[in-house]
Design an enzyme around this catalytic site. Structure first.
Site, PDB file in Angstrom:
ATOM      1  N   ALA A 110      -2.370   2.752   1.356  1.00 53.91           N
ATOM      2  CA  ALA A 110      -3.054   1.969   2.399  1.00 53.91           C
ATOM      3  C   ALA A 110      -2.097   0.910   2.929  1.00 53.91           C
ATOM      4  CB  ALA A 110      -4.296   1.299   1.836  1.00 53.91           C
ATOM      5  N   LYS A 111      -2.452   0.288   4.019  1.00 51.93           N
ATOM      6  CA  LYS A 111      -1.710  -0.872   4.518  1.00 51.93           C
ATOM      7  C   LYS A 111      -2.614  -1.659   5.438  1.00 51.93           C
ATOM      8  CE  LYS A 111       2.657  -2.256   4.136  1.00 51.93           C
ATOM      9  NZ  LYS A 111       3.533  -1.795   3.055  1.00 51.93           N
ATOM     10  N   GLY A 112      -2.317  -2.932   5.575  1.00 47.36           N
ATOM     11  CA  GLY A 112      -3.076  -3.761   6.492  1.00 47.36           C
ATOM     12  C   GLY A 112      -2.177  -4.739   7.204  1.00 47.36           C
TER      13      GLY A 112
END
Ligand code: GLU
Length: 422
Positions: A110-112
């Site tokens: 994931a990444k944000g």
């Protein structure tokens, strides 16, 4: 702190897909399954208000993309940068899936990110922005779901705010919801240095493989943040000679070698910028990348080594401290010149590896010494480096494709075993 703005034309998500597609040529994966691997499972965009110090409301946009939860909870950092975009976060999320798989962690990817230049915000504004974003993410993150961590322009304090906000909303202390926390909140010893340390471990092994002595090897580092600066002083500790460094304020060169800890102390005293450091000469970012050296460590942002400059790069080894610093076109040029690239998903995996160790310690409420952490990290980086090198040699592919072959196969294996619901 980062060294340069990304190349505006290259779309990181397109690059990520191109890298995946190159590896898929060597694997038996059906078209439907390949499409499953290309697409993020979930994309979350939030527009949220923050009260600024002058009383006004300012709207911010933040993203969280979960690329995969096939191998475990989604995992990956959150960055604050004016160039953050959905396609960038998509690419970074996919790279996390492969990174966790290369080093065999039980995580997805994931990444944000938030579109913001954090230097323009006061400490109070930064805290309120972080807490509101954490609140907005509360339904989709969690110690068993999706575990954020630091990335560009975020750090232990950011993680402390996210951990506290999540814990207040859910009603119980949840140290395992983020990694990269301050030590006293359940952070791990060695986490701050872990990414740079992993870069050092893989670089030393690459040099040994190429029979280039580490002692005296000339090292150029683009980006003097948490990854670049640590990689630089740890390589110096191994006997290498760091001849150039850079950050957002510009580059510095001294062919006799730069004392990295001295430069770091200078930067700390000058607003975290190396500009003006008296014991080296200024150099542009473009010139820095093309310096004659044994090791080039791009540790800033994406798309720094492109078809436009790859032909001029004189390093023997490129150690990708950053995520996505090299475009697929540039990879072809570097391969034709015999330059060994230690790909991001292997080279900078030390950070998420110690994040995993932090999460394990949080779950068991029992903490290891720094020595234990570094020994485990070195073991995992070592195994992963040689696993990738073996594939590269046996299948006659470059190191990136080899790392992808290893990672993608691991994800495909679990996807097939689990099957597709319903
Ligand atoms: N942001 C780091 C990376 O790109 C660390 C991610 C993590 O620890 O979850 O690998």
């Amino acid at each position: 702190m980062t060294a340069a703005t990304p190349h505006k034309t290259a779309n990181p998500y397109e690059n990520a897909i191109q890298q995946l597609d190159r590896a898929l040529r060597y694997l038996e994966v059906s078209p439907g399954l390949a499409d499953f691997l290309r697409r993020p499972r979930c994309e979350y965009t939030v527009n949220f208000p923050v009260r600024m110090d002058n009383g006004d409301i300012r709207m911010f946009t933040g993203y969280r993309v979960q690329h995969s939860i096939a191998r475990g909870p989604a995992k990956g950092g959150i960055r604050y940068h004016p160039m953050v975009s959905m396609d960038e976060v998509r690419a970074l999320a996919m790279w996390m899936t492969w990174k966790c798989a290369v080093v065999n962690l039980p995580y997805g990817g994931a990444k944000g990110g938030i579109i913001v230049d954090p230097r323009e915000l006061s400490p109070g504004e930064l805290e309120r922005m972080t807490r509101r974003f954490a609140y907005e993410l509360t339904p989709i993150i969690g110690p068993e779901k999706d575990i954020p961590a630091p990335d560009v322009n975020t750090g232990p304090q950011t993680m402390a705010w996210i951990m506290d906000t999540y814990s207040m909303v859910t009603g119980e202390p949840a140290p395992g919801v983020v990694t990269g926390k301050p030590i006293t909140l359940g952070g791990s010893l060695g986490r701050v240095e872990a990414t740079g340390r992993g870069v050092m471990y893989t670089t030393v092994r690459a040099l040994r493989h190429l029979e280039i002595p580490v002692k005296g090897a000339r090292v150029v580092v683009q980006g003097f943040g948490n990854v670049g600066s640590v990689a630089a002083y740890l390589l110096q500790d191994e006997g290498a000679k760091v001849i150039a460094i850079s950050d957002v304020s510009g580059g510095l060169v001294n062919l006799d070698g730069i004392d990295v800890r001295d430069a770091l102390a200078y930067a700390k005293a000058h607003g975290n910028l190396v500009q003006g450091y008296p014991k080296a000469k200024p150099i542009s970012n473009e010139e820095l990348l093309e310096l004659e050296c044994e090791v080039l460590v791009p540790a800033a942002l994406e798309n720094q080594i492109t078809a436009a400059n790859a032909g001029n790069i004189k390093a023997r080894v490129i150690a990708e401290g950053a995520n996505g610093p090299t475009t697929p076109d540039a990879d072809d040029i570097l391969a034709s010149k015999g330059i060994m690239v230690i790909p991001d998903i292997l080279c900078n995996a030390g950070g998420v590896t110690v994040s995993y160790l932090e999460w394990v310690q949080d779950r068991q409420r029992f903490f290891w010494t720094e020595q234990e952490i570094n020994t485990r990290l070195e073991h995992i980086m070592n195994e992963s480096f040689y696993a990738v090198l073996d594939i590269a040699r046996n299948m006659k592919v470059d190191m990136r494709t080899a790392a992808y072959i290893l990672a993608v196969q691991r994800v495909v294996d679990v996807a097939q075993l689990r099957g597709f619901y319903p």
